[in-house]
Write an enzyme that holds these catalytic residues in place. Structure first.
Site, PDB file in Angstrom:
ATOM      1  N   ILE A  23     -10.356  11.007  -0.090  1.00 60.08           N
ATOM      2  CA  ILE A  23      -9.919  11.158   1.306  1.00 60.08           C
ATOM      3  C   ILE A  23      -8.978  12.356   1.467  1.00 60.08           C
ATOM      4  CG2 ILE A  23      -7.894   9.604   1.268  1.00 60.08           C
ATOM      5  CD1 ILE A  23     -10.596   9.969   4.029  1.00 60.08           C
ATOM      6  N   SER A  75      -0.873  15.162  -8.410  1.00 58.61           N
ATOM      7  CA  SER A  75      -2.061  14.405  -8.790  1.00 58.61           C
ATOM      8  C   SER A  75      -2.271  14.614 -10.276  1.00 58.61           C
ATOM      9  CB  SER A  75      -3.264  14.925  -7.989  1.00 58.61           C
ATOM     10  OG  SER A  75      -4.244  13.935  -7.810  1.00 58.61           O
ATOM     11  N   ARG A  76      -2.557  13.506 -10.985  1.00 61.70           N
ATOM     12  CA  ARG A  76      -2.603  13.596 -12.442  1.00 61.70           C
ATOM     13  C   ARG A  76      -3.779  14.417 -12.931  1.00 61.70           C
ATOM     14  NH1 ARG A  76      -3.064   7.343 -12.912  1.00 61.70           N
ATOM     15  NH2 ARG A  76      -4.728   8.056 -11.532  1.00 61.70           N
ATOM     16  N   LYS A  90      -4.174   4.227   4.854  1.00 59.40           N
ATOM     17  CA  LYS A  90      -4.406   2.807   5.058  1.00 59.40           C
ATOM     18  C   LYS A  90      -5.063   2.234   3.809  1.00 59.40           C
ATOM     19  CE  LYS A  90      -8.231   1.861   5.125  1.00 59.40           C
ATOM     20  NZ  LYS A  90      -9.496   1.995   4.312  1.00 59.40           N
ATOM     21  N   ASP A  99     -11.394  -3.027   2.362  1.00 54.64           N
ATOM     22  CA  ASP A  99     -10.921  -1.633   2.432  1.00 54.64           C
ATOM     23  C   ASP A  99     -11.541  -0.939   3.643  1.00 54.64           C
ATOM     24  OD1 ASP A  99      -9.571   0.826   1.081  1.00 54.64           O
ATOM     25  OD2 ASP A  99     -11.628   1.431   1.510  1.00 54.64           O
TER      26      ASP A  99
HETATM   27  P1  NAP Z   1      -9.727   7.980  -4.666  1.00 54.45           P
HETATM   28  O1  NAP Z   1     -10.854   8.939  -4.464  1.00 54.45           O
HETATM   29  O2  NAP Z   1      -9.768   7.044  -5.809  1.00 54.45           O
HETATM   30  O3  NAP Z   1      -8.407   8.875  -4.715  1.00 54.45           O
HETATM   31  C1  NAP Z   1      -7.113   8.340  -4.975  1.00 54.45           C
HETATM   32  C2  NAP Z   1      -6.392   9.282  -5.931  1.00 54.45           C
HETATM   33  O4  NAP Z   1      -5.127   8.698  -6.256  1.00 54.45           O
HETATM   34  C3  NAP Z   1      -7.135   9.445  -7.246  1.00 54.45           C
HETATM   35  O5  NAP Z   1      -8.007  10.549  -7.217  1.00 54.45           O
HETATM   36  C4  NAP Z   1      -6.022   9.616  -8.268  1.00 54.45           C
HETATM   37  O6  NAP Z   1      -5.733  10.991  -8.470  1.00 54.45           O
HETATM   38  C5  NAP Z   1      -4.821   8.944  -7.627  1.00 54.45           C
HETATM   39  N1  NAP Z   1      -4.590   7.655  -8.320  1.00 54.45           N
HETATM   40  C6  NAP Z   1      -5.507   6.717  -8.623  1.00 54.45           C
HETATM   41  N2  NAP Z   1      -4.939   5.697  -9.273  1.00 54.45           N
HETATM   42  C7  NAP Z   1      -3.647   6.010  -9.383  1.00 54.45           C
HETATM   43  C8  NAP Z   1      -2.550   5.370  -9.981  1.00 54.45           C
HETATM   44  N3  NAP Z   1      -2.682   4.183 -10.601  1.00 54.45           N
HETATM   45  N4  NAP Z   1      -1.348   5.953  -9.921  1.00 54.45           N
HETATM   46  C9  NAP Z   1      -1.205   7.158  -9.311  1.00 54.45           C
HETATM   47  N5  NAP Z   1      -2.230   7.832  -8.737  1.00 54.45           N
HETATM   48  C10 NAP Z   1      -3.421   7.254  -8.778  1.00 54.45           C
HETATM   49  O7  NAP Z   1      -9.521   7.081  -3.365  1.00 54.45           O
HETATM   50  P2  NAP Z   1      -9.725   7.493  -1.833  1.00 54.45           P
HETATM   51  O8  NAP Z   1     -11.062   7.135  -1.355  1.00 54.45           O
HETATM   52  O9  NAP Z   1      -9.250   8.881  -1.606  1.00 54.45           O
HETATM   53  O10 NAP Z   1      -8.748   6.425  -1.175  1.00 54.45           O
HETATM   54  C11 NAP Z   1      -7.347   6.534  -1.247  1.00 54.45           C
HETATM   55  C12 NAP Z   1      -6.764   5.756  -0.073  1.00 54.45           C
HETATM   56  O11 NAP Z   1      -7.272   6.343   1.127  1.00 54.45           O
HETATM   57  C13 NAP Z   1      -7.220   4.275  -0.064  1.00 54.45           C
HETATM   58  O12 NAP Z   1      -6.176   3.450   0.358  1.00 54.45           O
HETATM   59  C14 NAP Z   1      -8.349   4.246   0.956  1.00 54.45           C
HETATM   60  O13 NAP Z   1      -8.427   3.019   1.635  1.00 54.45           O
HETATM   61  C15 NAP Z   1      -7.908   5.346   1.914  1.00 54.45           C
HETATM   62  N6  NAP Z   1      -9.047   5.920   2.641  1.00 54.45           N
HETATM   63  C16 NAP Z   1     -10.207   6.273   1.999  1.00 54.45           C
HETATM   64  C17 NAP Z   1     -11.293   6.732   2.738  1.00 54.45           C
HETATM   65  C18 NAP Z   1     -12.597   7.138   2.107  1.00 54.45           C
HETATM   66  O14 NAP Z   1     -13.580   7.340   2.835  1.00 54.45           O
HETATM   67  N7  NAP Z   1     -12.685   7.309   0.790  1.00 54.45           N
HETATM   68  C19 NAP Z   1     -11.193   6.854   4.131  1.00 54.45           C
HETATM   69  C20 NAP Z   1      -9.977   6.560   4.732  1.00 54.45           C
HETATM   70  C21 NAP Z   1      -8.916   6.080   3.984  1.00 54.45           C
HETATM   71  P3  NAP Z   1      -5.207  11.492  -9.913  1.00 54.45           P
HETATM   72  O15 NAP Z   1      -5.990  10.746 -10.951  1.00 54.45           O
HETATM   73  O16 NAP Z   1      -5.473  12.966  -9.909  1.00 54.45           O
HETATM   74  O17 NAP Z   1      -3.740  11.132  -9.954  1.00 54.45           O
END
Ligand code: NAP
Length: 312
Positions: free
Chosen positions: A17, A39-40, A93, A171
């Site tokens: 996101i 970001s890690r 969110k 989610d």
């Molecule tokens: P994602 O692709 O998994 O990205 C989250 C990032 O956070 C990861 O790339 C990781 O980056 C970091 N992370 C993961 N686990 C972690 C941990 N234990 N400690 C610290 N950093 C960590 O997820 P996403 O889809 O972007 O979603 C993130 C949030 O946005 C969620 O709450 C989701 O509900 C919300 N969201 C998502 C969407 C969608 O369409 N995907 C839409 C709206 C809102 P590093 O490994 O580089 O640290």
């Protein structure tokens, strides 16, 4: 509002996101600029990089605000640390992994005179405000929500979504609840629910929810992560004047089959404009109601074990 000086912002958690929406939305918003990423495993060309929020807070004191785009299970600790360091905080969110963890964050933001913004991106979809205005003058007779998407397409490799606090199908489902709690004229509450848990996962893959509002209006919601083919993010509202349909996640609105709004999604630029306004006004915006409904579903819902979910 355009401020004299740009707010210097860092993204924390450069995942799906953050890349898809936050980076372009920040670039398109006057008054705020992306100055760093924490970001890690990911970085952006030309933007200062830190592996963790802690390193960012220690190494870049000039950063004024952070956008936490990490999974919900780690966000409370990050938000508390950022507020303690005097930063304004934007939360993706859902705003947390529990409802109660928000109160100390609100307290810290107030004490430190910082902005805390718990975003609900779907509330910024173009047809949502028109739907709210339309419904304010009507009697709602029933509401049906269908929020069905293919988890393999929209959440590839996101293991956190299946862990405790990751919410599973809630989610995306919480986006529908964030719209409903915004547009319906009366408060509503859960009366029964059935949650389907894959036998190898800690979060539900589907949920059927029954709510009613304070006038006894039935509100039914079906969330499903197993949808293949066409995806469905629709809300149908039967009113005394006819049927209002909010579809495509809030991008389209039709009344008795006639289109009222048909616009491209532009949720995240509106979110950042609001963040800039909140910071300028010295205000916060935290509404836990959608998360409360999800917590209620986990509390009241009947659990059914279904076949395992294997991603590949
Ligand atoms: P994602 O692709 O998994 O990205 C989250 C990032 O956070 C990861 O790339 C990781 O980056 C970091 N992370 C993961 N686990 C972690 C941990 N234990 N400690 C610290 N950093 C960590 O997820 P996403 O889809 O972007 O979603 C993130 C949030 O946005 C969620 O709450 C989701 O509900 C919300 N969201 C998502 C969407 C969608 O369409 N995907 C839409 C709206 C809102 P590093 O490994 O580089 O640290």
């Amino acid at each position: 509002m355009i401020m004299d000086k740009e707010i210097s912002l860092a993204i924390v958690g450069l995942g799906k996101i953050a890349r898809d929406q936050h980076v372009p939305a920040i670039a398109a918003t006057p008054g705020i600029a992306l100055a760093a990423v924490a970001s890690r495993n990911a970085a952006l060309d030309g933007v200062a990089h830190f592996a963790t929020l802690e390193e960012l807070l220690a190494g870049a004191p000039e950063i004024e605000a952070v956008a936490l785009c990490t999974p919900p299970q780690v966000r409370r600790k990050q938000a508390a640390a950022a507020l303690a360091a005097g930063k304004h905080v934007l939360l993706e969110k859902p705003p947390g992994a529990t409802v109660a963890e928000l109160a100390p964050l609100i307290f810290a933001a107030n004490e430190g005179e910082r902005t805390l913004f718990a975003t609900w991106h779907s509330r910024f979809a173009p047809a949502v405000e028109p739907a709210r205005t339309f419904l304010a003058a009507r009697t709602v007779r029933s509401v049906t929500v269908e929020w069905k998407e293919d988890v393999r397409i929209w959440h590839p490799g996101q293991h956190w979504i299946w862990e405790p606090g990751g919410l599973g199908v809630f989610d995306p489902g919480i986006n529908a609840l964030s719209i409903l709690t915004h547009i319906l004229p009366r408060p509503f509450f859960l009366t029964s629910a059935e949650l389907a848990f894959p036998e190898n996962r800690a979060a539900p893959i589907a949920a059927d929810l029954v709510f009613e509002d304070t006038a006894g209006t039935p509100i039914n919601a079906a969330f499903d992560f197993r949808q293949t083919g066409p995806q469905t993010w629709d809300i149908r509202i039967d009113t005394d004047a006819g049927e209002l349909v909010l579809s495509s996640g809030g991008a389209r609105l039709a009344f008795d089959g006639r289109p009222l709004v048909e616009e491209k999604e532009a949720e995240y630029p509106a979110i950042y404009r609001r963040f800039v306004e909140l910071i300028a006004a010295g205000a916060s915006d935290v509404d836990a109601t959608p998360l409360q409904h999800v917590a209620d579903a986990f509390m009241l819902g009947q659990r059914r074990i279904v076949e395992p979910f294997v991603e590949a």
